[in-house]
Scaffold this active site. Structure first.
Site, PDB file in Angstrom:
ATOM      1  N   HIS A 170       2.273   5.102 -36.924  1.00 53.97           N
ATOM      2  CA  HIS A 170       1.657   6.273 -36.304  1.00 53.97           C
ATOM      3  C   HIS A 170       2.062   6.332 -34.826  1.00 53.97           C
ATOM      4  O   HIS A 170       2.272   7.397 -34.263  1.00 53.97           O
ATOM      5  CB  HIS A 170       0.133   6.213 -36.412  1.00 53.97           C
ATOM      6  CG  HIS A 170      -0.337   6.420 -37.823  1.00 53.97           C
ATOM      7  ND1 HIS A 170      -1.162   7.435 -38.199  1.00 53.97           N
ATOM      8  CD2 HIS A 170      -0.056   5.734 -38.969  1.00 53.97           C
ATOM      9  CE1 HIS A 170      -1.388   7.367 -39.506  1.00 53.97           C
ATOM     10  NE2 HIS A 170      -0.734   6.339 -39.987  1.00 53.97           N
TER      11      HIS A 170
ATOM     12  N   ASP B 152      -4.315  11.591 -33.484  1.00 48.62           N
ATOM     13  CA  ASP B 152      -4.090  11.089 -34.821  1.00 48.62           C
ATOM     14  C   ASP B 152      -5.312  11.449 -35.662  1.00 48.62           C
ATOM     15  O   ASP B 152      -6.451  11.318 -35.202  1.00 48.62           O
ATOM     16  CB  ASP B 152      -3.940   9.565 -34.761  1.00 48.62           C
ATOM     17  CG  ASP B 152      -3.186   9.042 -35.945  1.00 48.62           C
ATOM     18  OD1 ASP B 152      -2.080   8.519 -35.742  1.00 48.62           O
ATOM     19  OD2 ASP B 152      -3.695   9.166 -37.082  1.00 48.62           O
TER      20      ASP B 152
ATOM     21  N   GLN C 218       2.805   7.986 -50.905  1.00 49.99           N
ATOM     22  CA  GLN C 218       4.247   7.800 -51.101  1.00 49.99           C
ATOM     23  C   GLN C 218       4.771   8.346 -52.424  1.00 49.99           C
ATOM     24  O   GLN C 218       5.933   8.755 -52.518  1.00 49.99           O
ATOM     25  CB  GLN C 218       4.594   6.323 -50.915  1.00 49.99           C
ATOM     26  CG  GLN C 218       4.393   5.893 -49.456  1.00 49.99           C
ATOM     27  CD  GLN C 218       4.259   4.402 -49.267  1.00 49.99           C
ATOM     28  OE1 GLN C 218       4.483   3.632 -50.189  1.00 49.99           O
ATOM     29  NE2 GLN C 218       3.883   3.987 -48.069  1.00 49.99           N
TER      30      GLN C 218
ATOM     31  N   GLU D 265      13.395  10.392 -41.741  1.00 45.74           N
ATOM     32  CA  GLU D 265      14.540   9.764 -41.055  1.00 45.74           C
ATOM     33  C   GLU D 265      15.761   9.759 -41.980  1.00 45.74           C
ATOM     34  O   GLU D 265      16.883  10.017 -41.551  1.00 45.74           O
ATOM     35  CB  GLU D 265      14.168   8.343 -40.610  1.00 45.74           C
ATOM     36  CG  GLU D 265      13.169   8.361 -39.446  1.00 45.74           C
ATOM     37  CD  GLU D 265      12.373   7.064 -39.301  1.00 45.74           C
ATOM     38  OE1 GLU D 265      12.779   6.034 -39.878  1.00 45.74           O
ATOM     39  OE2 GLU D 265      11.338   7.080 -38.608  1.00 45.74           O
TER      40      GLU D 265
ATOM     41  N   ALA E 288      14.023  -4.009 -38.270  1.00 51.36           N
ATOM     42  CA  ALA E 288      15.395  -3.465 -38.245  1.00 51.36           C
ATOM     43  C   ALA E 288      15.431  -2.195 -37.401  1.00 51.36           C
ATOM     44  O   ALA E 288      14.460  -1.437 -37.421  1.00 51.36           O
ATOM     45  CB  ALA E 288      15.826  -3.125 -39.661  1.00 51.36           C
TER      46      ALA E 288
ATOM     47  N   HIS F 238      10.519   2.979 -49.528  1.00 49.77           N
ATOM     48  CA  HIS F 238       9.191   3.031 -50.139  1.00 49.77           C
ATOM     49  C   HIS F 238       8.567   4.424 -49.955  1.00 49.77           C
ATOM     50  O   HIS F 238       7.437   4.644 -50.358  1.00 49.77           O
ATOM     51  CB  HIS F 238       8.303   1.958 -49.510  1.00 49.77           C
ATOM     52  CG  HIS F 238       7.855   2.297 -48.107  1.00 49.77           C
ATOM     53  ND1 HIS F 238       8.710   2.761 -47.131  1.00 49.77           N
ATOM     54  CD2 HIS F 238       6.628   2.261 -47.516  1.00 49.77           C
ATOM     55  CE1 HIS F 238       8.037   2.980 -46.017  1.00 49.77           C
ATOM     56  NE2 HIS F 238       6.780   2.684 -46.225  1.00 49.77           N
TER      57      HIS F 238
ATOM     58  N   GLN G 261      15.976   0.889 -37.643  1.00 47.65           N
ATOM     59  CA  GLN G 261      16.230   1.743 -38.814  1.00 47.65           C
ATOM     60  C   GLN G 261      17.001   3.030 -38.518  1.00 47.65           C
ATOM     61  O   GLN G 261      17.951   3.375 -39.219  1.00 47.65           O
ATOM     62  CB  GLN G 261      14.883   2.086 -39.490  1.00 47.65           C
ATOM     63  CG  GLN G 261      15.035   3.007 -40.682  1.00 47.65           C
ATOM     64  CD  GLN G 261      13.875   2.912 -41.629  1.00 47.65           C
ATOM     65  OE1 GLN G 261      13.574   1.841 -42.132  1.00 47.65           O
ATOM     66  NE2 GLN G 261      13.211   4.022 -41.891  1.00 47.65           N
TER      67      GLN G 261
ATOM     68  N   SER H 144       9.985   7.289 -42.817  1.00 47.63           N
ATOM     69  CA  SER H 144      11.269   6.863 -43.370  1.00 47.63           C
ATOM     70  C   SER H 144      11.914   8.009 -44.140  1.00 47.63           C
ATOM     71  O   SER H 144      13.128   8.212 -44.069  1.00 47.63           O
ATOM     72  CB  SER H 144      11.089   5.666 -44.311  1.00 47.63           C
ATOM     73  OG  SER H 144      10.621   4.558 -43.577  1.00 47.63           O
TER      74      SER H 144
HETATM   75  N1  UDP Z   1      10.735   0.827 -39.137  1.00 48.78           N
HETATM   76  C1  UDP Z   1      11.791   0.312 -38.422  1.00 48.78           C
HETATM   77  N2  UDP Z   1      12.243  -0.920 -38.748  1.00 48.78           N
HETATM   78  C2  UDP Z   1      11.715  -1.678 -39.732  1.00 48.78           C
HETATM   79  C3  UDP Z   1      10.631  -1.138 -40.461  1.00 48.78           C
HETATM   80  C4  UDP Z   1      10.171   0.105 -40.146  1.00 48.78           C
HETATM   81  O1  UDP Z   1      12.311   0.976 -37.509  1.00 48.78           O
HETATM   82  O2  UDP Z   1      12.182  -2.790 -39.964  1.00 48.78           O
HETATM   83  C5  UDP Z   1      10.188   2.146 -38.766  1.00 48.78           C
HETATM   84  C6  UDP Z   1      10.777   3.290 -39.568  1.00 48.78           C
HETATM   85  O3  UDP Z   1      11.936   3.784 -38.952  1.00 48.78           O
HETATM   86  C7  UDP Z   1       9.637   4.294 -39.572  1.00 48.78           C
HETATM   87  C8  UDP Z   1       8.391   3.426 -39.521  1.00 48.78           C
HETATM   88  O4  UDP Z   1       8.798   2.166 -39.050  1.00 48.78           O
HETATM   89  O5  UDP Z   1       9.689   5.092 -38.422  1.00 48.78           O
HETATM   90  C9  UDP Z   1       7.745   3.256 -40.882  1.00 48.78           C
HETATM   91  O6  UDP Z   1       7.012   4.379 -41.187  1.00 48.78           O
HETATM   92  P1  UDP Z   1       6.844   4.928 -42.656  1.00 48.78           P
HETATM   93  O7  UDP Z   1       5.997   6.156 -42.573  1.00 48.78           O
HETATM   94  O8  UDP Z   1       8.149   5.109 -43.296  1.00 48.78           O
HETATM   95  O9  UDP Z   1       6.131   3.782 -43.450  1.00 48.78           O
HETATM   96  P2  UDP Z   1       4.824   2.863 -43.205  1.00 48.78           P
HETATM   97  O10 UDP Z   1       5.212   1.823 -42.252  1.00 48.78           O
HETATM   98  O11 UDP Z   1       3.735   3.766 -42.701  1.00 48.78           O
HETATM   99  O12 UDP Z   1       4.540   2.347 -44.563  1.00 48.78           O
END
Ligand code: UDP
Length: 506
Positions: free
Chosen positions: A22, A127, A396, A379, A354, A371, A356, A376
């Site tokens: 968030h 939020d 999800q 992105e 990572a 997931h 990402q 994600s």
């Molecule tokens: N993320 C990242 N590196 C990682 C894991 C997650 O940058 O190793 C970032 C990803 O780019 C996204 C966020 O963490 O912006 C994860 O948000 P998402 O809504 O996909 O999933 P959640 O973490 O809420 O399950």
């Protein structure tokens, strides 16, 4: 009469939930708003602020009017371990209520801060999970605009599902079609978000408060762009009296590689250079990137199927592995089975965090095993990469339906039921390595269906980039939101000065 406030006199207060996925989009949103000339104040706590300091400092140096204010998080007082300031760091779901209690303790210091703030607060971008901001917005007579991290598609699904639930029409078993949507979306109760399919720990009372606060909010900001889901944006906008602004894809407001690399946390790859070299060594669109977001965890048995599935696909891959509590059995399996050694010629394991967005933007990435967290998902869409969907929890499965059935840019691994966070051990292995391999091949295949998915993903990626350009839909949405707040403030000042005159006269 009061005159229209200058942009820099508008102060947007951004209050994210203290949870990594968030904080990431709301920090991006803070930067995006500041890029449009308004003042932005991001309210968070010291340890969370530290994750974004470098990127915010760069934004300030580039001339943006953005600041972070840090409030003390009273973790211990709320029954949390000292230093636990982020939901991702809370030791298990049993701590959820304590976490909410600690967040509630931020109301008083936030209001004190807002009273003294210059320029005066113009609105709160809150939020959804920080429900007390509804009361704060009322006290300060400013709009509360909600961000809850979901798409308009999911908002409309949830709307229909709430109606079904309230009329006792949710079937206990078997697939059903979610009513009143532009597309035919089939789902089972076991795949629905916790609101309709609760886990072992009920937080229904907390959810009800959040929903009630959301119902009376001024409007909604969504991490999406109009062209991605126009029919759903239109429907949601109609439902919310026109007050829905699509400000995404938020990740695209990070223009330089450093901002992408450091987004959300410190990346645990030794050097970004080495990661880049590794990616550069592969053909375009040949690598599968697999990551389950900031929270998603799977059991060792399920991890084995994932790892073998990636290996069996024959494609080069990056696999992100969580570190910390509960991960030892996974590391044991990796070393005892020689998985890392065996696959090192084409597999890269990243332990921890990572970068990402940076990875997804590399031309070598050809598929994203995700997931389906909404961040994600957007992105992946923005990067124009087709996806292999493996939904786990929250909304999800709905995001998966959107990717597979509406956008038609993904293939699923066929998971059948929500795996509630913290309850992973209760669930059997749902996905076999063969299914993982098949889904990867389907998406990566350049000849058949995969080709169609790739083309659609690339078109959507182009549309996403256009949306954030100067004449794009997202740019227009930000401008309209700012105008709305400017007009609200003007009306409010007129009302207040009128009240003063009346007081003086009578
Ligand atoms: N993320 C990242 N590196 C990682 C894991 C997650 O940058 O190793 C970032 C990803 O780019 C996204 C966020 O963490 O912006 C994860 O948000 P998402 O809504 O996909 O999933 P959640 O973490 O809420 O399950």
């Amino acid at each position: 009469m009061p005159s229209k406030p200058a942009l820099s006199d508008l102060n947007f207060i951004v209050i994210p939930l203290l949870s990594t996925s968030h904080l990431i989009p709301l920090t991006d949103m803070a930067k995006l708003l500041a890029q449009h000339g308004v003042t932005v104040t991001l309210v968070t706590t010291p340890l969370n602020a530290a994750r974004f300091t470098a990127s915010i400092d760069r934004a300030v140096r580039s001339g943006l009017l953005i600041r972070v204010v840090e409030l003390q998080f009273r973790a211990k007082e709320a029954g949390l371990p000292e230093g636990c300031e982020n939901q991702n760091a809370a030791p298990g779901l049993n701590y959820r209520r304590q976490f909410v209690a600690a967040i509630n303790m931020l109301q008083e210091p936030t209001e004190k801060l807002l009273r003294e703030m210059k320029p005066k607060p113009s609105c709160i971008i809150s939020d959804a999970y920080v429900a007390w901001t509804a009361e704060t917005a009322d006290k300060f007579q400013i709009p509360r605009i909600v961000f809850d991290g979901m798409s308009c598609f999911t908002q409309m699904c949830m709307h229909s599902l709430y109606i079904m639930r309230d009329q006792n029409q949710l079937p206990e078993s078997g697939p059903f079609v979610i009513p009143d949507l532009p597309d035919r979306i089939e789902i089972t109760k076991a795949q629905l978000p916790g609101h309709f399919n609760p886990g072992a720990i009920s937080i229904q009372d907390i959810r009800d408060k959040i929903r009630a606060a959301e119902e009376r909010s001024f409007g909604f900001v969504i991490n999406t762009f109009e062209e991605l889901e126009q029919r759903y944006v239109d429907k949601f906008r109609k439902l919310k009296n026109g007050r829905v602004w699509c400000l995404g894809p938020l990740s695209l407001c990070n223009n330089d590689d450093l901002d992408k690399a450091q987004r959300g946390n410190k990346a645990s790859f030794d050097k970004d250079d080495n990661l880049k070299k590794w990616l550069d060594s592969w053909q375009p669109e040949s690598v599968v990137y697999a990551c389950f977001g900031s929270l998603g965890r799977i059991t060792v048995k399920q991890f084995v199927e994932l790892a073998l599935g990636l290996e069996g696909s024959g494609y080069p891959f990056i696999l992100v592995i969580k570190t910390g509590e509960g991960q030892a059995p996974i590391e044991d399996w990796i070393s005892k089975n020689g998985f890392e050694e065996r696959t090192k010629a084409r597999g890269l394991l990243i332990r921890g965090w990572a970068p990402q967005v940076l990875i997804l933007s590399h031309p070598a990435i050809g598929g994203f095993l995700t997931h389906c967290g909404w961040n994600s998902t957007v992105e992946g869409i923005s990067a124009g990469v087709p996806m292999i969907t493996w939904p786990l929890f929250a909304e999800q499965f709905l995001n998966e339906r959107f990717l597979v059935h509406v956008l038609k840019m993904a293939a699923g691994v066929g998971s059948q039921a929500l795996v509630h966070l913290g309850e992973e051990e209760k669930f059997e292995v749902q996905v076999s390595n063969k299914v993982v391999t098949d889904a990867i091949k389907k998406v990566m295949d350049k000849e058949k269906e995969g080709n169609e998915m790739r083309k659609r993903a690339q078109q959507l990626g182009e549309m996403a980039k256009r949306a954030v350009e100067g004449d794009g839909s997202t740019h227009l949405n930000v401008t309209l939101l700012i105008k709305e707040i400017q007009e609200f403030q003007l009306k409010q000042s007129a009302k207040n000065s009128c009240a003063k005159v009346c007081d003086a006269l009578f």
